[in-house]
Each structure stands twice: as C-alpha cells, then as structure tokens.
Design an enzyme around this catalytic site. Structure first.
Site, PDB file in Angstrom:
ATOM      1  N   GLY A   1       0.818  -1.199   0.000  1.00 24.13           N
ATOM      2  CA  GLY A   1       0.000   0.000   0.000  1.00 24.13           C
ATOM      3  C   GLY A   1       0.852   1.249   0.000  1.00 24.13           C
TER       4      GLY A   1
ATOM      5  N   GLY B   1       0.412   5.529   1.393  1.00 19.50           N
ATOM      6  CA  GLY B   1      -0.392   6.598   1.961  1.00 19.50           C
ATOM      7  C   GLY B   1       0.335   7.916   1.904  1.00 19.50           C
TER       8      GLY B   1
ATOM      9  N   TYR C   1       1.958   9.315   4.203  1.00 17.64           N
ATOM     10  CA  TYR C   1       3.223   9.264   4.931  1.00 17.64           C
ATOM     11  C   TYR C   1       4.312   8.605   4.097  1.00 17.64           C
ATOM     12  CZ  TYR C   1       6.423   8.218   8.806  1.00 17.64           C
ATOM     13  OH  TYR C   1       7.503   8.132   9.628  1.00 17.64           O
TER      14      TYR C   1
ATOM     15  N   VAL D   1       3.904   1.382   2.221  1.00 21.61           N
ATOM     16  CA  VAL D   1       3.691   0.370   3.247  1.00 21.61           C
ATOM     17  C   VAL D   1       4.144  -0.972   2.686  1.00 21.61           C
ATOM     18  CG1 VAL D   1       2.049  -0.699   4.822  1.00 21.61           C
ATOM     19  CG2 VAL D   1       1.703   1.670   4.074  1.00 21.61           C
TER      20      VAL D   1
ATOM     21  N   ASP E   1      -9.662  12.533   8.487  1.00 24.31           N
ATOM     22  CA  ASP E   1      -9.751  11.713   7.276  1.00 24.31           C
ATOM     23  C   ASP E   1     -10.418  10.376   7.593  1.00 24.31           C
ATOM     24  OD1 ASP E   1      -9.520  11.177   4.593  1.00 24.31           O
ATOM     25  OD2 ASP E   1      -7.459  10.448   4.721  1.00 24.31           O
TER      26      ASP E   1
END
Length: 949
Positions: free
Chosen positions: A629, A631, A633, A636, A746
């Site tokens: 994944g 995001g 930040y 992942v 969020d």
C-alpha cells in the site's frame, strides 16, 4: 555511479529497441492460432458466427462475430487468448484436444450448445482456468481425472450433459473451487469422501444422477457449504449422518427421492437454513420438535413413513411458505397456530399440505386467511360433520397450488405510445411514460431457497440492479415459471436510463452488462442460489451489435511504429530524469544523515526500536514485491521479522521526513494512545536518515473492501452495527482522552480496519497533531485553521468552506461511513452523492429501497434509527450534529434493541469469518496494520470532556 546508471539504461534501450518492435509485430501465439483453427473446423456453426480470419491476424479479436474472445499481450511477446465464450450459439460438433493449447485461458464458456463427444483431458493443462462452463450440451463419457489439475478453478459446471462413470477423486485437488454443478447427468458410484477437502466449496449440486452408497459423514467439514442438493439418486438404506448438523453455513438441504432411511435429523443448529426437502424417502419416527431457523421458507417431508404429531415449533417460523407432510402417518391435531401466529402482507403465501395422514383434531379455529392454502384430504378429520366448512379443505383441488404469479404492474404508458416497429416498449416501473428498447435475458435460478417467488421479487430486482449499477425501474421481470428441480426460469428485460434521449443502451453498456452475467460477478446470494444465463437477446437497434472484441482500424505496422517512438522517448526521458533524481537524492541523503547524526536519544515506553537492517531484511530491502500500500506518509511494506512475526512497515518518503527530535516526540505521543478500537504502534526505526513505523498486519483488511465485495464474506446488520460502534468509540477516545486531543480529519471506510475477529480499528491518525492547542491565556479554541485535507464525499462541507476543523468535522465523516455501511455504496458513486440520495429516500418514504441487500434480514426499527443517526451526523451545520458521546450512546441503544436471535447468529458468523480470514488470499492481499494492545473502553457510563492541556 551516474555513468554506470547511464550505461545500464543505454543497454536497456538497445534491448527494447531491438526486441519490442519484433514482439509487437507478433500476433496470437502460433499454438493458439492452430487451436482456434482446429476448434473452428470441428464446430458446426449454422448461424455462421465463426467466420474466416487472416492466418497472421488476431483471429478472435477481429473476425469471430458475436464471440467473446479476449487476447492479452504477455511477457513472451505474443498475444494469448484469455477468455473464450461461445455460449448459446447453437453450435454442434466436438471439442478438440487442441483446446489445451490456450496456456493463459481463464474462462472457457461453451454453455447451451449441442456439442457432443467427450470432454478432452487436455483441459487439465489450462492451469490459469477460473471458469469451466460446459453445461447444457451433449457431452458423454466420463469426467477426466486431469480436471483435478485446475487448482485455480472457481466454478465447474458440467451439468445437463450425458456424462457417465464415477466422480473423480482428483477433483478434490481444486482447492479454490466454490461451485460444483454436476447435476442432470448419468454419473454413478459413490460420492467421494475426498470432496470434504475442498476448503471453499459453497454449492454441491449432484442431483439427478445414478449415485449410490452412503452420504459421506466427512462432508460435515465443509465449513462454507451453503447448498447440498442430491435429489433423485439411489443412496439405498443410507441415513443422513448426524454430523451434518455441524454444517453451520448450510442454507439449502435437498435430498428428495434418494431412498434414504432412518430418522429425520435435528436441523435446528443450522442458523441460516432456509429450505428443507427430504420428500419421497423412507424416513421413520417423529418429526423433530426443536425450533428451526427463522429463515426457513420450505419444509417438505412428504411421502415418508413419519408418525407422531405436528411440532408446535412450526408455528414459530415467520418466513414459512410451504409445509408439506403429505402421505405420512402423522396423527394428533392440526395446529392452527401455523397460520394464526404469522403476519401476512400482500405478497406472502403459505401452503400447508397435510393430505393423507391420520389427523383427527383441529386445534383452534379452522379459519385460515386468504393467503393460506390448507389441504386435509385423506384425513379422518374430513369425515367429521360437526366442523364447519371442513369440506373447503378436504376437496382434492382445495386452495390451488400456491405458485400463481399474482398481479402484474400496469404499464405507465398507453398501448399505442411506443413505436413497436423499433422494438420499443413502455418501461413498466418508470416514474413517467417512457419508451425504450430493452435487452432480453433468459435467466434461471438453479437452486432457490424458497417456494413462492412474489415475496422475494423486490429483493431479487434490487439484487440484480445493484450489481449492474442500474436503478430498480430499469429491470422488469417479464415472466417466470417453476420448472422441475425445482428451478425458477424467468425472462428479464433491462431498460436504458430514463435520461437517455435515444432510448437505447450504447455498445459499452451492453458489453458491461453481458460481462457481468457471463463472468459471474454477481455476489453470492444465499436466498437465490446459483444462476445460469440462458440467453442474451439483442433485437431491434441492438441487432447489429458485435459483442466480440471489435477489430481495430489501425494496422499493426502503424501500432508497432508508434510503440517504437513512444518507448524510445520514454527511455531517453527516464535516463535524464533518473540521473537528476539520483543527484538530488544523494545530496538529500547526505543532508539528512548530517541532520540526523546528532546524538539525540529518547526512551519510548511501549514500543520497540528496530534497526534499519532488521526492517530492510524483513522486507527484502524494501522490495517493490513486498509493497502492499501507499499513503500520505509513505509506502507500506509487508515485512517478516526474525522471529517470524508478520508486520506492516511504513517507510517515510522525503516529503514526510521530520527532524529527529520531532520524530521521536511524535513516536512518544503515539505510544500513549491505547484503545481497543485504535491501531497501535508496535515499533519504529530512526537511523541512517530513515523514519519508519511498524504495525501489525490486520488479516481482514478494510471496511471498504468488505463493502465493495472484495471479501468472500458479507457483513450482516449486527456486524455492521458493531463496526460502527467500535469506530465511534475509537474516535471518541481521540477527541476526549488523548492528550493532547486529536481530530482525525480523514475518517473513511478505507481507514477503518478489521482484525481477525472483525473488531474495528481506526487507522491513520496522529501522524501530525491536529487538535486545538491552548492559547496564551490557557484556553482551548473550538476549532483550528488548517489547510483542507480529507477525502471527497467524506469531507465536512463546513470545514471545506471555512478551513476551520472541529470535532464535528469528524462526526460528519463518520456519519457518511454509517450511511455507507447501510447501503454498501461509496460516498460518491456515478456522480451521485450518498448523503443527498439517502436524504431524498427518507423524504420520499423509500428508505428501505436503498438498503444493501447483502446485509440480509434486519429489524426495521433498528435500521431506521441507525440511518437517522447517520443523517444527523451529516447535517450541514455543525451545531446540528451530535457529539461523539451521543453517537456512541445511540449506537449502544440500537444494539440493545436487536433481537437476541440475531446477535447470537452474528456471533456464529463472526467466528466463521475469523476462521476463514487466515486462509483467504484475497484478504491477505489487502491486509493492513492492527494492534492487540487493549486499553480503556468508553461506555455510556463514562462522561469524558474535552479538557485543555
């Protein structure tokens, strides 16, 4: 370093330049072209669907009219046939062994033709095959053992052929297969006990064969089995194994005319059971008196040797449509509570067939309502003259057969309003007079779990239109009739949207609808069971539509030239950009390492400090294949620690890096957040200029994945209510008990995660402090001004306009999630806003039209209160929205209103989901982070406040 990189890209460029044009000039793989040619020569095509093609062209892409035959370019530089669909084309002839040359084939669909000969064993070579659909032909011979090599197969349909021989034990190797449809053949021998090794088997339809022997008790291990249909076989003298009561997911048990004996088993431990047919057997003893599932619609125990009385528990079945004890030795009284305790709406129907028994007493008033058909002929009670109107129920034809269609909806337009010569028809359910050209679909339910269709017609229309992304008025059930089986054959008409000025579907819409039907993208339905597409008829304006892949008007040489130019340009640009990025990255890393070289240390309780080497080894040096994944930040990765623990590793990208002191302060803050409904940090890494967060994997993925159908399981109402309550408790903790308080900003379905027990975990909070900070006077403002961040559809409109974030902004987003839970629809879908749609449905009184049908049964009062809460949370004005404490309290109150029977069945479902989650690769693919750290759990007795810090 830079020179080496340039040389590597130059070599890559030469390789692509030399070989890619050659590959792109290739066509379908030669072996597959030969297989298509062989297939065509062996098939007799009276309608001339399979016309000639150029030997070096793309045969099934360009010239097979009306045939779905998709190709895809593979790494070997050739196109490979991925889907071959020749259904319902009146083809005869044989299926050649060369079909085994389609090495990448995923769908082989030859349903409803007149093909003969044997099934080629070479089909076992198609290791990528997902759908094998050969039903409705005249294949003979035995089922090849080699089919057991199809380990990726999801659906095996060989029904309605002339197959003989025994069932191969090798089919037990199909570890991903969910559907075995082998009914209506001449198969013999025993049911292989090895089939109990099929971990995902949901439907086992082997009725109408010549099977013998016993029913394997091992089948009780089929944890996902929903339909067991073995009618019209010869299991002479066999009994139903007592272990079958452990089939906790079973919806339909149909063992009609199987020569079974012994006692009727206790089926009360099957919480989803809807349909029981054990008729025409040799069962003895009394009918079990334990109460069956509230879902039961049909109980057929006719033509056995049963005695004793009719159980009073039959009066407690709210969905019952048919009870048949015809031709037994049942004695005692007729319990009028069977119909007196039942609430009948306009479409409900109940048939109670008690003919030819020993019944002599009426318990209660013999005055059933019009919805009930009672048959008593052949009982002693029929000769008792003192019972009024007894003759009405003792005549041979009393009460009809319980299968009439009922009234039809009148058309909205006058008969003369639509131009018949253009195949236009009035859309019956349209809100205004609207004429359009429909698609005509022949459709059959192969194993429905009810006996009378009208009460389920509304649910059926919703089920179909929801999957096809149509409005309900666009589907008309033109006619339907019960066939032997029992199976329900129907003819459907799909109409284009009322907004279309040309009143017809376009070609892309036709392709989409046909693709849904032919690839079984409809979600599994316990109620309606498996279906089959009988025909997909295009008349009038659709007559000339070719649903096969259209021939491209661009020559291959031109495409090859374009490919060369594009690839050459891309490589050159990539070289330049990569060199520049590498320079920048090196400088950035040098600066980062310099910044992080200071001796800053801080002990963080409750989390582990990992070395960068540990995490690098665990993720195979942060290999792209380990990425699961990405995001805001960073990326992942799935990592495996030295002790075997699987973790999720979040690696900060350049734009997310902080100073080391700020990062460690952030970690220290996150380590203090402990709540059972929040994702908790378990470790971090801060060395070599890297900032990495480590979490545990969550095997059941995100709420959005469950609602979108990516999971094998569905969420019933109680599960959804508990998920909402868990998320609310987590957000309440962030608002009131975190120090400092946090506004998430969020909240969305993809940030609500589910652990192995479907416990809710809120994710992606706290990476930057967003809650209000005390001003110089020591007070906390009611909002903070910030750059607007969030996800469209979930975003608080007030926050979007004013840039002022408050705790009520999270309440709004959470309200959208509540509506999403109840409807299954994303917040923005096909240009429609979910909040507006639900508000409109509430005002028009059609609220239950939009409820997600996959949710199953639910208490209407609870759903109404849940929706009302969601809409209150989504009020435009923040002051009109409830606070998080009120949200939690209301959800707790709604949960208390749910009947105990539903919460108990929910526990069973939850355990089933938990056991399946560890073996479901589709769930592991979407795994996310979680934590087992327990913490304070806010309940309605806690009165937290937003205290200043």
């Amino acid at each position: 370093m830079e020179m080496k990189l340039v040389i590597q890209f130059f070599v890559l460029f030469i390789f692509i330049f030399c070989f890619i044009p050659h590959a792109s000039a290739q066509s379908t793989h030669p072996d597959e072209v030969a297989a298509l040619q062989s297939l065509k020569t062996k098939l007799v095509d009276p309608m001339n669907h399979l016309v000639n093609w150029r030997s070096k062209g793309d045969p099934c892409a360009s010239n097979w009219t009306g045939v779905l035959c998709y190709l895809k370019l593979s790494t070997d530089g050739f196109f490979h046939v991925r889907e071959l669909q020749l259904l319902n084309m009146n083809l005869s002839g044989t299926l050649t062994p060369e079909v085994g040359n389609f090495s990448r084939l995923q769908i082989l669909d030859l349903m409803w033709n007149r093909l003969t000969g044997t099934i080629p064993k070479e089909i076992g070579n198609l290791s990528s095959l997902i759908l094998l659909l050969l039903n409705g032909n005249q294949f003979s011979g035995s089922i090849p053992d080699e089919l057991g090599f199809l380990v990726n197969l999801d659906r095996l349909q060989l029904d309605e052929n002339n197959l003989s021989g025994t069932l191969p034990k090798s089919l037990a190797n199909m570890s991903n297969c969910k559907h075995f449809h082998l009914n209506n053949n001449s198969l013999s021998g025993q049911l292989p006990p090895e089939f109990s090794q099929l971990p995902k088997l949901a439907h086992l339809l082997v009725d109408n064969n010549n099977l013998s022997g016993k029913l394997p008790p091992e089948y009780s291990a089929l944890a996902h089995l929903m339909i067991l249909q073995l009618d019209n076989n010869q299991f002479a003298g066999a009994e139903i194994p007592e272990s079958y009561q452990n089939l906790s997911r079973l919806v339909k048990l149909s063992l009609r005319n199987c020569s079974l004996g012994g006692a009727v088993p206790d089926l009360s431990k099957m919480p989803y059971l809807s349909f029981i047919d054990l008729s025409w057997n040799k069962f003895t003893g009394a009918v079990p008196s334990n109460k069956l599932s509230d879902n039961v619609t049909t109980i057929n125990l006719s033509h056995n040797n049963l005695n004793g009385s009719i159980p009073e528990s039959f009066s407690l079945l709210p969905a019952l449509q048919m009870l048949s004890l015809l031709n037994n030795s049942i004695n005692g009284s007729i319990p009028a509570g069977i119909w007196h305790n039942k609430s009948f709406n306009s479409t409900a129907r109940l048939l109670v067939d008690l003919r030819y028994n020993l019944l002599s007493i009426i318990s209660g008033d013999l005055n059933p309502p019009q919805n009930v058909t009672l048959r008593l002929r052949g009982n002693p009670v029929c000769i008792r003259a003192n019972i009024q109107n007894i003759h009405l129920f003792c005549d041979s034809d009393a009460g009809g057969n319980g299968t009439s269609d009922g009234p039809t909806t009148p058309a909205a337009c006058p008969i003369t309003a639509c131009p018949v010569d253009q195949y236009f028809e009035s859309v019956p359910e349209a809100p205004t007079c609207f004429c359009a050209a429909p698609i005509r679909i022949g459709y059959r339910l192969k194993s429905p779990s009810f006996s009378y269709f009208p009460p389920y017609k509304y649910d059926f229309v919703s089920y179909i239109t929801h999957t096809l992304k149509l409005d309900r008025y666009q589907l008309s059930v033109d006619s339907y009739a019960w066939e032997e089986g029992p199976r329900l054959r129907m003819y459907l008409k799909l109409f284009p949207d009322i907004s279309k000025t040309d009143h017809i579907f376009n070609e892309s819409e036709l392709r989409y609808i046909r693709h849904i039907y032919t690839t079984w993208h409809f979600p599994g339905s316990d109620l309606f069971g498996p279906y089959e597409l009988l025909n997909f008829t295009l008349l009038g304006p659709y007559s000339y539509v070719n649903l096969g892949t259209a021939k491209s008007g661009i020559s291959k040489s031109f495409l090859a030239a374009i490919s060369v130019v594009v690839i050459t340009s891309a490589v050159i640009v990539s070289v330049i950009v990569t060199v520049l990025l590498m320079r920048r990255k090196n400088r950035s890393r040098q600066l980062s390492r310099k910044n992080f070289s200071s001796k800053i240390s801080m002990k963080v309780d409750g989390v582990k400090e990992f070395t960068f080497r540990e995490l690098s080894q665990g993720t195979r040096n942060f290999n792209s294949s380990a990425q699961v994944g990405r995001g805001g930040y960073g990326k992942v990765y799935r990592g495996v620690l030295a002790n075997g623990t699987v973790v999720a590793v979040k690696r900060a990208e350049e734009g997310s890096l902080q100073g080391k002191l700020e990062f460690l302060t952030e970690i220290q803050f996150l380590s203090r957040l402990h709540h059972r409904n929040l994702v908790s940090l378990i470790g971090y890494c801060s060395e070599y200029g890297e900032q990495v967060l480590v979490y545990e994997f969550m095997p059941n993925g995100t709420l959005r994945e469950w609602l979108s159908g990516k999971s094998e399981r569905t969420l019933n109402f109680v599960m959804r209510l508990r998920i909402a309550l868990g998320a609310s408790r987590g957000i309440l903790y962030l608002h009131t008990e975190a120090n400092p308080p946090i506004f998430h900003r969020d909240i969305k379905a993809s940030n609500i995660l589910l652990d192995a027990n479907l416990t809710t975990k809120v994710a992606d909070f706290g990476l930057s402090h967003l809650a209000p900070v005390m001003d110089d006077e020591g007070s906390v403002p009611h909002h903070i001004s910030t750059i607007v961040k969030g996800t469209p559809g979930y975003l608080d409109p007030e926050y979007f306009l004013t840039h002022q974030l408050t705790d009520k902004s999270d309440v709004y987003s959470l309200g959208v999630v509540f509506l999403e839970l109840l409807t299954g629809v994303p917040p923005i879908s096909h240009g429609k806003n979910l909040v507006r749609e639900v508000n409109a449905a509430q005002k028009s009184g059609s609220l239950f039209d939009i409820i997600d049908t996959r949710m199953g049964t639910y208490p209407s009062e609870c759903v109404e209160r849940f929706i009302a809460l969601g809409l209150r949370c989504c009020q435009d004005k923040p002051e009109m929205r409830p606070c998080m404490l009120d949200v939690v309290r209301e959800l707790e109150n709604v949960l208390q209103l749910v009947p105990d029977s539903m919460t108990m069945s929910d526990t069973t479902s939850l355990q089933s989901c938990s056991s399946s989650s560890t073996t479901n690769p589709s769930l592991n693919k979407f795994a996310r982070m979680t934590s087992d750290v327990s913490g304070s759990d806010l309940t309605s007795t806690v009165l937290p406040t937003l205290a200043p810090r």
